[in-house]
Design a protein around this motif. Sequence first.
Motif, PDB file in Angstrom:
ATOM      1  N   PHE A  68      14.180 -15.191  -3.322  1.00  8.77           N
ATOM      2  CA  PHE A  68      15.356 -14.420  -2.914  1.00  8.77           C
ATOM      3  C   PHE A  68      16.494 -14.568  -3.915  1.00  8.77           C
ATOM      4  CE2 PHE A  68      19.529 -14.415  -0.845  1.00  8.77           C
ATOM      5  CZ  PHE A  68      19.581 -13.095  -0.420  1.00  8.77           C
ATOM      6  N   PHE A  69      16.822 -15.808  -4.270  1.00 11.86           N
ATOM      7  CA  PHE A  69      17.990 -16.029  -5.119  1.00 11.86           C
ATOM      8  C   PHE A  69      17.794 -15.480  -6.527  1.00 11.86           C
ATOM      9  CE2 PHE A  69      19.428 -19.061  -1.886  1.00 11.86           C
ATOM     10  CZ  PHE A  69      20.767 -18.699  -1.825  1.00 11.86           C
ATOM     11  N   LEU A  70      16.631 -15.703  -7.134  1.00 12.89           N
ATOM     12  CA  LEU A  70      16.474 -15.247  -8.520  1.00 12.89           C
ATOM     13  C   LEU A  70      16.476 -13.720  -8.613  1.00 12.89           C
ATOM     14  CD1 LEU A  70      13.334 -14.266  -9.568  1.00 12.89           C
ATOM     15  CD2 LEU A  70      12.862 -16.614  -8.905  1.00 12.89           C
ATOM     16  N   HIS A  71      15.884 -13.037  -7.603  1.00 16.04           N
ATOM     17  CA  HIS A  71      15.879 -11.570  -7.641  1.00 16.04           C
ATOM     18  C   HIS A  71      17.241 -11.001  -7.241  1.00 16.04           C
ATOM     19  CE1 HIS A  71      11.711 -10.916  -8.656  1.00 16.04           C
ATOM     20  NE2 HIS A  71      11.315 -11.756  -7.706  1.00 16.04           N
ATOM     21  N   ALA A  72      17.904 -11.633  -6.261  1.00 11.83           N
ATOM     22  CA  ALA A  72      19.212 -11.140  -5.824  1.00 11.83           C
ATOM     23  C   ALA A  72      20.246 -11.277  -6.941  1.00 11.83           C
ATOM     24  CB  ALA A  72      19.669 -11.900  -4.582  1.00 11.83           C
ATOM     25  N   VAL A  73      20.237 -12.407  -7.631  1.00  7.15           N
ATOM     26  CA  VAL A  73      21.192 -12.602  -8.728  1.00  7.15           C
ATOM     27  C   VAL A  73      20.904 -11.627  -9.872  1.00  7.15           C
ATOM     28  CG1 VAL A  73      22.069 -14.230 -10.434  1.00  7.15           C
ATOM     29  CG2 VAL A  73      21.607 -15.011  -8.120  1.00  7.15           C
ATOM     30  N   SER A  74      19.626 -11.340 -10.118  1.00  5.26           N
ATOM     31  CA  SER A  74      19.268 -10.371 -11.163  1.00  5.26           C
ATOM     32  C   SER A  74      19.797  -8.981 -10.831  1.00  5.26           C
ATOM     33  CB  SER A  74      17.746 -10.323 -11.341  1.00  5.26           C
ATOM     34  OG  SER A  74      17.238 -11.562 -11.759  1.00  5.26           O
ATOM     35  N   GLY A 102      32.596  -5.549  -7.055  1.00  6.96           N
ATOM     36  CA  GLY A 102      31.740  -6.736  -7.102  1.00  6.96           C
ATOM     37  C   GLY A 102      31.143  -7.057  -5.746  1.00  6.96           C
ATOM     38  N   LEU A 103      31.943  -6.894  -4.684  1.00  6.75           N
ATOM     39  CA  LEU A 103      31.447  -7.135  -3.330  1.00  6.75           C
ATOM     40  C   LEU A 103      30.370  -6.127  -2.954  1.00  6.75           C
ATOM     41  CD1 LEU A 103      31.691  -8.732  -0.692  1.00  6.75           C
ATOM     42  CD2 LEU A 103      33.506  -7.139   0.022  1.00  6.75           C
ATOM     43  N   VAL A 104      30.564  -4.865  -3.353  1.00  5.52           N
ATOM     44  CA  VAL A 104      29.544  -3.836  -3.110  1.00  5.52           C
ATOM     45  C   VAL A 104      28.247  -4.192  -3.824  1.00  5.52           C
ATOM     46  CG1 VAL A 104      28.928  -1.412  -3.553  1.00  5.52           C
ATOM     47  CG2 VAL A 104      31.201  -1.978  -2.666  1.00  5.52           C
ATOM     48  N   GLY A 105      28.365  -4.668  -5.080  1.00  5.01           N
ATOM     49  CA  GLY A 105      27.183  -5.081  -5.831  1.00  5.01           C
ATOM     50  C   GLY A 105      26.463  -6.240  -5.164  1.00  5.01           C
ATOM     51  N   ARG A 133      24.690  -4.915  -2.027  1.00  5.91           N
ATOM     52  CA  ARG A 133      23.501  -4.177  -2.459  1.00  5.91           C
ATOM     53  C   ARG A 133      22.366  -5.131  -2.818  1.00  5.91           C
ATOM     54  NH1 ARG A 133      22.084  -0.906  -8.023  1.00  5.91           N
ATOM     55  NH2 ARG A 133      22.349  -3.001  -8.842  1.00  5.91           N
ATOM     56  N   ALA A 134      22.692  -6.193  -3.556  1.00  2.86           N
ATOM     57  CA  ALA A 134      21.675  -7.162  -3.968  1.00  2.86           C
ATOM     58  C   ALA A 134      21.013  -7.819  -2.759  1.00  2.86           C
ATOM     59  CB  ALA A 134      22.299  -8.223  -4.879  1.00  2.86           C
ATOM     60  N   VAL A 135      21.822  -8.215  -1.785  1.00  3.04           N
ATOM     61  CA  VAL A 135      21.281  -8.874  -0.586  1.00  3.04           C
ATOM     62  C   VAL A 135      20.411  -7.909   0.215  1.00  3.04           C
ATOM     63  CG1 VAL A 135      21.891  -9.934   1.631  1.00  3.04           C
ATOM     64  CG2 VAL A 135      23.164 -10.549  -0.436  1.00  3.04           C
ATOM     65  N   PRO A 172      14.404  -8.150   2.150  1.00  4.08           N
ATOM     66  CA  PRO A 172      13.052  -7.858   2.666  1.00  4.08           C
ATOM     67  C   PRO A 172      11.924  -8.538   1.906  1.00  4.08           C
ATOM     68  CG  PRO A 172      14.360  -5.846   2.561  1.00  4.08           C
ATOM     69  CD  PRO A 172      15.139  -6.912   1.854  1.00  4.08           C
ATOM     70  N   MET A 173      12.138  -8.921   0.636  1.00  8.30           N
ATOM     71  CA  MET A 173      11.055  -9.524  -0.150  1.00  8.30           C
ATOM     72  C   MET A 173      10.536 -10.822   0.465  1.00  8.30           C
ATOM     73  SD  MET A 173      11.878  -8.890  -4.176  1.00  8.30           S
ATOM     74  CE  MET A 173      11.736  -7.244  -4.894  1.00  8.30           C
ATOM     75  N   PRO A 174      11.398 -11.831   0.694  1.00  4.48           N
ATOM     76  CA  PRO A 174      10.874 -13.047   1.329  1.00  4.48           C
ATOM     77  C   PRO A 174      10.386 -12.815   2.751  1.00  4.48           C
ATOM     78  CG  PRO A 174      13.262 -13.157   1.105  1.00  4.48           C
ATOM     79  CD  PRO A 174      12.809 -11.987   0.314  1.00  4.48           C
ATOM     80  N   LEU A 175      10.983 -11.847   3.448  1.00  6.79           N
ATOM     81  CA  LEU A 175      10.529 -11.546   4.811  1.00  6.79           C
ATOM     82  C   LEU A 175       9.116 -10.965   4.790  1.00  6.79           C
ATOM     83  CD1 LEU A 175      13.783 -10.000   6.358  1.00  6.79           C
ATOM     84  CD2 LEU A 175      12.904 -12.335   6.612  1.00  6.79           C
TER      85      LEU A 175
END
Length: 312
Positions: free
Chosen positions: A104-110, A147-150, A153-155, A160-163
Amino acid sequence: MTDFNLTPSDSPSFILMGIPGLEAAHVWISIPFSTFYILGLLGNFTVLFVVGKEQTLHKPMYLLICMLALTDMGMSTSVVPKALCIFWFNWKGVTLGGCLTQTFFLHAVSVMHSAVLVTMAFDRYVAICDPLRYATILTNTRIAKLGLVGLIRAVLYILPMPLLLSRLPFCDNRIIPHTYCDHMAVAKMSCGDFTINRTYGLVIAFLVIGLDLTLIGLSYVLIIRAVLRIPSRKAHQKALNTCTTHVCVMLTSYTPFLFSNLAHRFGQGIAPHVHITLANLYFLFPPMFNPIIYGVKTKELSDQVGKYICRR
């Protein structure tokens, strides 16, 4: 390898193998890994510290640079510490929860990193195409909202990926030939059907990379069109120089990512260690080079950094 096999009744944990085929060289590989990681942290922390301390740098462009520095640090930290544990201590085990959290974190930060690059392209577009209204269009508050919108969007894109991964059945072979828990690398460990995971990964890749690169490309088409309308050649050069920093950052960010994805999906003949090394470069090169690029190309920032270094 068979020593790591688990039965379905065991706790769902995985083994990260590092870089397959280069296990004997893991300690040597850790030297550039750790060096790039430390340099990246120092560079980005310096940018954050100087911009935070200097009131003259509290402007939209420098706020975007700070956002980029935070995502750079998040990208490398989500991957490199675990990779170094594999290289140095042979700590290869990771629980299902730990694996999904890292995914989750590595893809969300990307995804967030890509959103910051798009916002930077918009910043350059307004600065060149509508300079008189720049201060009213791009305020610090508006940049913070973008930045908050970005981030949202990332979250929403990545949650859904880890879910989806958590619903898959994992059988005997849970050995992941990688240094980190990539979404598709984990999905391939399943003994069930992971077509939904593959499809969702492709959709997200298209939405993020396809859409973001299209928006960035559109911004630069409009910028070039506006620059060509300027009669003065000197003004041409000055306008284009304001974009070179952003272009360099995009090249360091997107090039390793695109190479890694193309190798993963279409490079069946590429050796696994080559693909995994390319994948890791995406998390090492941008965090290390981006502070250097902005330090060299942005005079106001480089002057303030130099001032702090001279004081020390």
